[in-house]
Design an enzyme around this catalytic site. Structure first.
Site, PDB file in Angstrom:
ATOM      1  N   HIS A 270       0.857  -1.194   0.000  1.00 17.92           N
ATOM      2  CA  HIS A 270       0.000   0.000   0.000  1.00 17.92           C
ATOM      3  C   HIS A 270       0.880   1.225   0.000  1.00 17.92           C
ATOM      4  O   HIS A 270       1.961   1.228   0.586  1.00 17.92           O
ATOM      5  CB  HIS A 270      -0.900   0.011   1.246  1.00 17.92           C
ATOM      6  CG  HIS A 270      -2.050   0.939   1.119  1.00 17.92           C
ATOM      7  ND1 HIS A 270      -1.948   2.273   1.393  1.00 17.92           N
ATOM      8  CD2 HIS A 270      -3.318   0.723   0.702  1.00 17.92           C
ATOM      9  CE1 HIS A 270      -3.122   2.856   1.179  1.00 17.92           C
ATOM     10  NE2 HIS A 270      -3.965   1.935   0.742  1.00 17.92           N
ATOM     11  N   ASP A 328      -8.080  -5.029  -0.350  1.00 18.70           N
ATOM     12  CA  ASP A 328      -8.534  -5.828  -1.491  1.00 18.70           C
ATOM     13  C   ASP A 328      -8.246  -7.302  -1.356  1.00 18.70           C
ATOM     14  O   ASP A 328      -8.773  -8.117  -2.110  1.00 18.70           O
ATOM     15  CB  ASP A 328      -7.865  -5.303  -2.772  1.00 18.70           C
ATOM     16  CG  ASP A 328      -8.310  -3.888  -3.057  1.00 18.70           C
ATOM     17  OD1 ASP A 328      -7.469  -2.971  -3.029  1.00 18.70           O
ATOM     18  OD2 ASP A 328      -9.525  -3.689  -3.241  1.00 18.70           O
TER      19      ASP A 328
HETATM   20  C1  SDX Z   1      -5.972   0.502  -3.032  1.00 17.12           C
HETATM   21  O1  SDX Z   1      -4.162   4.932  -1.926  1.00 17.12           O
HETATM   22  C2  SDX Z   1      -5.142   4.280  -1.367  1.00 17.12           C
HETATM   23  O2  SDX Z   1      -5.615   4.612  -0.286  1.00 17.12           O
HETATM   24  C3  SDX Z   1      -5.676   3.147  -2.192  1.00 17.12           C
HETATM   25  C4  SDX Z   1      -6.743   2.290  -1.517  1.00 17.12           C
HETATM   26  C5  SDX Z   1      -7.990   3.085  -1.275  1.00 17.12           C
HETATM   27  O3  SDX Z   1      -8.789   2.684  -0.389  1.00 17.12           O
HETATM   28  O4  SDX Z   1      -8.235   4.052  -2.051  1.00 17.12           O
HETATM   29  O5  SDX Z   1      -6.261   1.778  -0.284  1.00 17.12           O
HETATM   30  C6  SDX Z   1      -7.151   1.105  -2.406  1.00 17.12           C
HETATM   31  O6  SDX Z   1      -5.602   0.931  -4.098  1.00 17.12           O
HETATM   32  C7  SDX Z   1      -5.198  -0.560  -2.277  1.00 17.12           C
HETATM   33  C8  SDX Z   1      -3.965  -1.045  -3.092  1.00 17.12           C
HETATM   34  C9  SDX Z   1      -4.524  -2.068  -4.123  1.00 17.12           C
HETATM   35  N1  SDX Z   1      -3.423  -2.451  -5.072  1.00 17.12           N
HETATM   36  C10 SDX Z   1      -2.864  -3.669  -5.026  1.00 17.12           C
HETATM   37  O7  SDX Z   1      -3.096  -4.512  -4.144  1.00 17.12           O
HETATM   38  C11 SDX Z   1      -1.896  -3.927  -6.183  1.00 17.12           C
HETATM   39  C12 SDX Z   1      -0.627  -4.581  -5.644  1.00 17.12           C
HETATM   40  N2  SDX Z   1       0.138  -3.567  -4.839  1.00 17.12           N
HETATM   41  C13 SDX Z   1       1.186  -2.826  -5.549  1.00 17.12           C
HETATM   42  O8  SDX Z   1       0.732  -2.362  -6.815  1.00 17.12           O
HETATM   43  C14 SDX Z   1       1.792  -1.740  -4.639  1.00 17.12           C
HETATM   44  O9  SDX Z   1       1.946  -2.302  -3.391  1.00 17.12           O
HETATM   45  C15 SDX Z   1       1.086  -0.415  -4.485  1.00 17.12           C
HETATM   46  C16 SDX Z   1       0.970   0.302  -5.770  1.00 17.12           C
HETATM   47  C17 SDX Z   1      -0.262  -0.616  -3.862  1.00 17.12           C
HETATM   48  C18 SDX Z   1       1.909   0.437  -3.525  1.00 17.12           C
HETATM   49  O10 SDX Z   1       3.181   0.502  -4.033  1.00 17.12           O
HETATM   50  P1  SDX Z   1       4.220   1.490  -3.331  1.00 17.12           P
HETATM   51  O11 SDX Z   1       3.929   1.751  -1.910  1.00 17.12           O
HETATM   52  O12 SDX Z   1       4.365   2.667  -4.249  1.00 17.12           O
HETATM   53  O13 SDX Z   1       5.486   0.655  -3.249  1.00 17.12           O
HETATM   54  P2  SDX Z   1       6.557   0.637  -4.352  1.00 17.12           P
HETATM   55  O14 SDX Z   1       5.869   0.487  -5.684  1.00 17.12           O
HETATM   56  O15 SDX Z   1       7.445   1.811  -4.132  1.00 17.12           O
HETATM   57  O16 SDX Z   1       7.286  -0.718  -3.990  1.00 17.12           O
HETATM   58  C19 SDX Z   1       8.195  -0.775  -2.875  1.00 17.12           C
HETATM   59  C20 SDX Z   1       8.888  -2.113  -3.049  1.00 17.12           C
HETATM   60  C21 SDX Z   1       9.402  -2.340  -4.469  1.00 17.12           C
HETATM   61  O17 SDX Z   1      10.444  -3.266  -4.404  1.00 17.12           O
HETATM   62  P3  SDX Z   1      11.995  -2.636  -4.300  1.00 17.12           P
HETATM   63  O18 SDX Z   1      12.150  -1.719  -5.505  1.00 17.12           O
HETATM   64  O19 SDX Z   1      12.072  -1.900  -2.977  1.00 17.12           O
HETATM   65  O20 SDX Z   1      12.902  -3.836  -4.358  1.00 17.12           O
HETATM   66  O21 SDX Z   1       7.919  -3.161  -2.809  1.00 17.12           O
HETATM   67  C22 SDX Z   1       7.752  -3.907  -3.998  1.00 17.12           C
HETATM   68  C23 SDX Z   1       8.244  -3.071  -5.134  1.00 17.12           C
HETATM   69  O22 SDX Z   1       8.653  -3.873  -6.204  1.00 17.12           O
HETATM   70  N3  SDX Z   1       6.310  -4.169  -4.082  1.00 17.12           N
HETATM   71  C24 SDX Z   1       5.797  -5.364  -4.333  1.00 17.12           C
HETATM   72  C25 SDX Z   1       4.400  -5.193  -4.259  1.00 17.12           C
HETATM   73  N4  SDX Z   1       4.126  -3.911  -3.961  1.00 17.12           N
HETATM   74  C26 SDX Z   1       5.311  -3.281  -3.857  1.00 17.12           C
HETATM   75  N5  SDX Z   1       6.372  -6.556  -4.601  1.00 17.12           N
HETATM   76  C27 SDX Z   1       5.510  -7.587  -4.821  1.00 17.12           C
HETATM   77  N6  SDX Z   1       4.155  -7.499  -4.753  1.00 17.12           N
HETATM   78  C28 SDX Z   1       3.579  -6.317  -4.489  1.00 17.12           C
HETATM   79  N7  SDX Z   1       2.252  -6.224  -4.427  1.00 17.12           N
END
Ligand code: SDX
Length: 396
Positions: A270, A328
């Site tokens: 998140h 989710d």
């Molecule tokens: C919602 O904003 C809100 O409030 C949204 C929401 C709402 O109520 O409106 O809460 C609803 O959108 C919830 C989120 C739903 N999305 C998902 O579940 C999709 C899967 N999650 C990812 O897309 C991701 O976690 C995000 C986009 C939700 C958040 O990403 P961040 O915080 O920007 O983290 P990042 O992209 O900077 O990643 C940090 C690290 C990275 O690895 P490194 O570069 O440090 O090695 O974590 C990894 C990323 O690759 N990573 C994941 C991951 N999410 C982040 N690795 C594997 N699986 C994942 N899901």
């Protein structure tokens, strides 16, 4: 790019904005609607309590709640001509594609709700959207299936009315299961608002140009559709189906850690929460309540989800990055148990989030009365500086 974006309408240069609606502590996993804890609101309150609270700022008295319920119930029908609009979509159109179009089109049928300077007119726009979103969502589903449209029953509560419009038949009696309706009521509360997420920021930005509330909510629906945002509940279910069995979980985790592999653990991580999303805890409880009520013993997808949660939340890669289940992760399983088709998961999220979107839009509109400012994000320009034009014959 590394661009530093700043918003103007009441936003400070850090890209945030002033709001009194929702508070999140991402480190402690706290979510408050107007100061009330989300778990208390979901477990002890109902849809009307939280919707009134977000819109008006306080929990309603009994009279206020009765008046609010009547106001919402009086406007659940949509203009008959609007129902023709649905018939113009391809039969297999994704319901979110339909909702983006239909909600924007509402402004052609509700002009009186768009006088932004008039508080009464602003409030009317908010209430009409909360009243009509379930009706529009149900019609989107019914017309996409070629089913007859079921009109809203105003003797039912908000969640029951939606289930009835989704699953009733004009040819036979249909009783809404009260336990399933209560579960849906909690899901709607959990999804109502979440401060300045992507879709809410889109609504506020559209609203800062003084677009009418229907166009603004349509822009929020478009932003919510993305699988990284509201589309994640649908993506979680497809991921669990793709994993297929608990034996495949180690492989899935390896893939999720591999930067070359596009596979991500949907429902994990998140932008704000770096611990358990408090909504996921409530959703997990709802999940177990529903499966028990429906006497679904061993739901293979739930088994995979439970095992995946256990393994991933003890895996250093996820723990170090603060990647935990979000709202989710379980919602897809609950919605499937409620009989909601996968294509409708994000539509349901949009129905619930409409309460937060209109509350945030109303707050922004009130702020705009004090300080009218259109959102104008800035950027860090990293492109070419000015250079001489090169005629075609000199370009090789
Ligand atoms: C919602 O904003 C809100 O409030 C949204 C929401 C709402 O109520 O409106 O809460 C609803 O959108 C919830 C989120 C739903 N999305 C998902 O579940 C999709 C899967 N999650 C990812 O897309 C991701 O976690 C995000 C986009 C939700 C958040 O990403 P961040 O915080 O920007 O983290 P990042 O992209 O900077 O990643 C940090 C690290 C990275 O690895 P490194 O570069 O440090 O090695 O974590 C990894 C990323 O690759 N990573 C994941 C991951 N999410 C982040 N690795 C594997 N699986 C994942 N899901």
């Amino acid at each position: 790019s590394t661009g530093i974006c700043t918003f103007d309408p009441g936003f400070t240069s850090t890209g945030s904005c002033d709001s009194t609606i929702t508070y999140i502590d991402g480190k402690k996993g706290v979510l408050l609607y107007r100061g009330y804890d989300i778990e208390d609101l979901a477990e002890q309150g109902d849809f009307l309590d939280s919707a009134y609270l977000l819109l008006m700022g306080e929990l309603p008295t009994s009279q206020q709640k009765a008046d609010f319920d009547r106001e919402l119930t009086l406007h659940t029908l949509v203009h008959e001509q609007l129902i023709q609009f649905f018939k113009g979509f391809k039969h297999d159109a994704h319901p979110m594609a339909i909702m983006v179009g239909i909600v924007g089109a509402l402004s052609a049928f509700e002009p009186y709700s768009a006088d932004l300077a008039d508080p009464e007119s602003r409030m009317r726009g908010c209430l009409r959207l909360i009243s009509r979103m379930p009706t529009l969502a149900a019609i989107a589903y019914r017309t996409s299936m070629g089913y007859p449209v079921i009109y809203p029953r105003n003797d039912l509560d908000y969640a029951s009315r939606f289930l009835h419009m989704m699953f009733a038949w004009p040819t036979q009696k249909y009783e809404v299961d009260a336990v399933l309706a209560r579960a849906l009521d909690k899901i709607l509360i959990l999804h109502m608002d979440h401060e300045q997420n992507a879709s809410t920021s889109t609504v506020r930005t559209a609203g800062s140009s003084q677009a009418n509330p229907f166009a603004c909510i349509a822009s929020g629906i478009a932003a919510l559709w993305g699988p990284a945002h509201g589309g994640a509940n649908e993506a979680v279910l497809r991921m669990l189906e793709e994993i297929g069995s608990k034996e495949n979980i180690p492989r899935a985790l390896e893939r999720a850690k591999n930067k070359q592999d596009p596979f991500r653990l949907m429902g994990f991580g998140h932008r704000v929460y770096k611990t358990f999303d408090p909504r996921a805890k409530v959703m997990r409880k709802v999940c177990h309540e529903i499966l028990e009520h429906l006497k679904i013993q061993n739901d293979p997808l739930l088994d995979i989800a439970m095992e995946l949660e256990q393994v991933a939340t003890h895996d250093q890669y996820f723990v170090q990055r603060g990647l935990y289940p979000n709202v989710d992760f379980y919602s897809g399983i609950v919605l499937r148990a409620l009989g909601i088709p996968v294509s409708m998961y994000t539509v349901l999220f949009a129905v619930a989030r409409t309460v937060g979107w209109v509350s945030q839009w109303k707050e922004m509109a009130e702020q705009q009365q004090q300080l009218p400012k259109i959102s104008r994000p800035r950027q860090m320009y990293t492109g070419h500086m000015q250079r001489d034009y090169v005629p075609l014959k000199e370009r090789g």
